[in-house]
Design a protein around this motif. Sequence first.
Motif, short mmCIF file in Angstrom:
data_model
loop_
_atom_site.label_atom_id
_atom_site.label_comp_id
_atom_site.label_asym_id
_atom_site.label_seq_id
_atom_site.Cartn_x
_atom_site.Cartn_y
_atom_site.Cartn_z
N ASN A 67 -17.06 -19.74 1.34
CA ASN A 67 -15.77 -19.22 0.73
C ASN A 67 -15.21 -18.06 1.70
N LEU A 68 -14.00 -17.97 2.10
CA LEU A 68 -13.40 -16.91 2.88
C LEU A 68 -13.73 -15.60 2.06
N LYS A 94 -6.07 -24.46 8.61
CA LYS A 94 -6.47 -25.77 9.50
C LYS A 94 -7.72 -25.42 10.25
N ASP A 95 -8.57 -26.34 10.47
CA ASP A 95 -9.74 -26.25 11.30
C ASP A 95 -9.51 -26.74 12.85
N LYS A 96 -9.54 -25.50 13.55
CA LYS A 96 -9.25 -25.77 15.05
C LYS A 96 -10.39 -26.62 15.57
N THR A 146 -8.27 -32.92 12.09
CA THR A 146 -8.14 -33.87 10.84
C THR A 146 -8.36 -33.10 9.60
N GLN A 147 -9.21 -31.93 9.50
CA GLN A 147 -9.61 -31.05 8.55
C GLN A 147 -8.56 -30.15 8.18
N PHE A 191 -14.22 -23.81 2.86
CA PHE A 191 -14.10 -24.58 4.14
C PHE A 191 -15.42 -24.92 4.45
N VAL A 192 -15.50 -25.72 5.58
CA VAL A 192 -16.83 -26.35 5.96
C VAL A 192 -17.01 -25.90 7.09
N LEU A 193 -18.20 -25.63 7.64
CA LEU A 193 -18.48 -25.26 9.06
C LEU A 193 -18.68 -26.15 9.93
#
Length: 174
Positions: A123-124, A142-144, A148-149, A158-160
């Motif tokens: 969590n941020l 967005k996940d760079k 697609t995430q 978020f997921v690492l």
Amino acid sequence: MMKHLKRFVAITISMVMAFQFCINDFYLYAQTGTTDPGQTEVTSESESEPSDSTGEAAEETPSSDTGTPEPSAPVEEQPAAPVEEQPEVASTLKIEFVDVSNASVKETVEQALTSKYVKDTINLDELGIDINVEGYTLTEVKDKNDNTQVYTTETKDFVLTGNVTKLQLIFHIF
């Protein structure tokens, strides 16, 4: 004088060859240690039987077969299990703060991650990263690493997805 030089060269060459044979044996042992040693030895024995005399090969095969099963079982099981189970350690999180037109609205944050692994959900807020930007509303995360995430803005979870995870927070002017 020439006789001594020839002896020196011969001794040096023989020492280099002995060293090379030791290194090759060590390399072969390292290769067979990570794979199934029983299969490797059986293959080399079956190849050596036709080239050697039948009596010598027949004598060597039973003695090596007797010693092979005992060490091969523990060696095969130990390296295979931990390699598959060890998760990849995450090292850095980079967060870009941009608006809809991809213009920067706040300085990029880069934070080292400790005790975090790839595919962990974090969590941020737990990391202590301030995602508030004055005059803007967070609308998308967005996940760079994985285009697609897309994550929700409410939970800030978020997921690492990589060793260096890159998130892009997209803001709209309110």
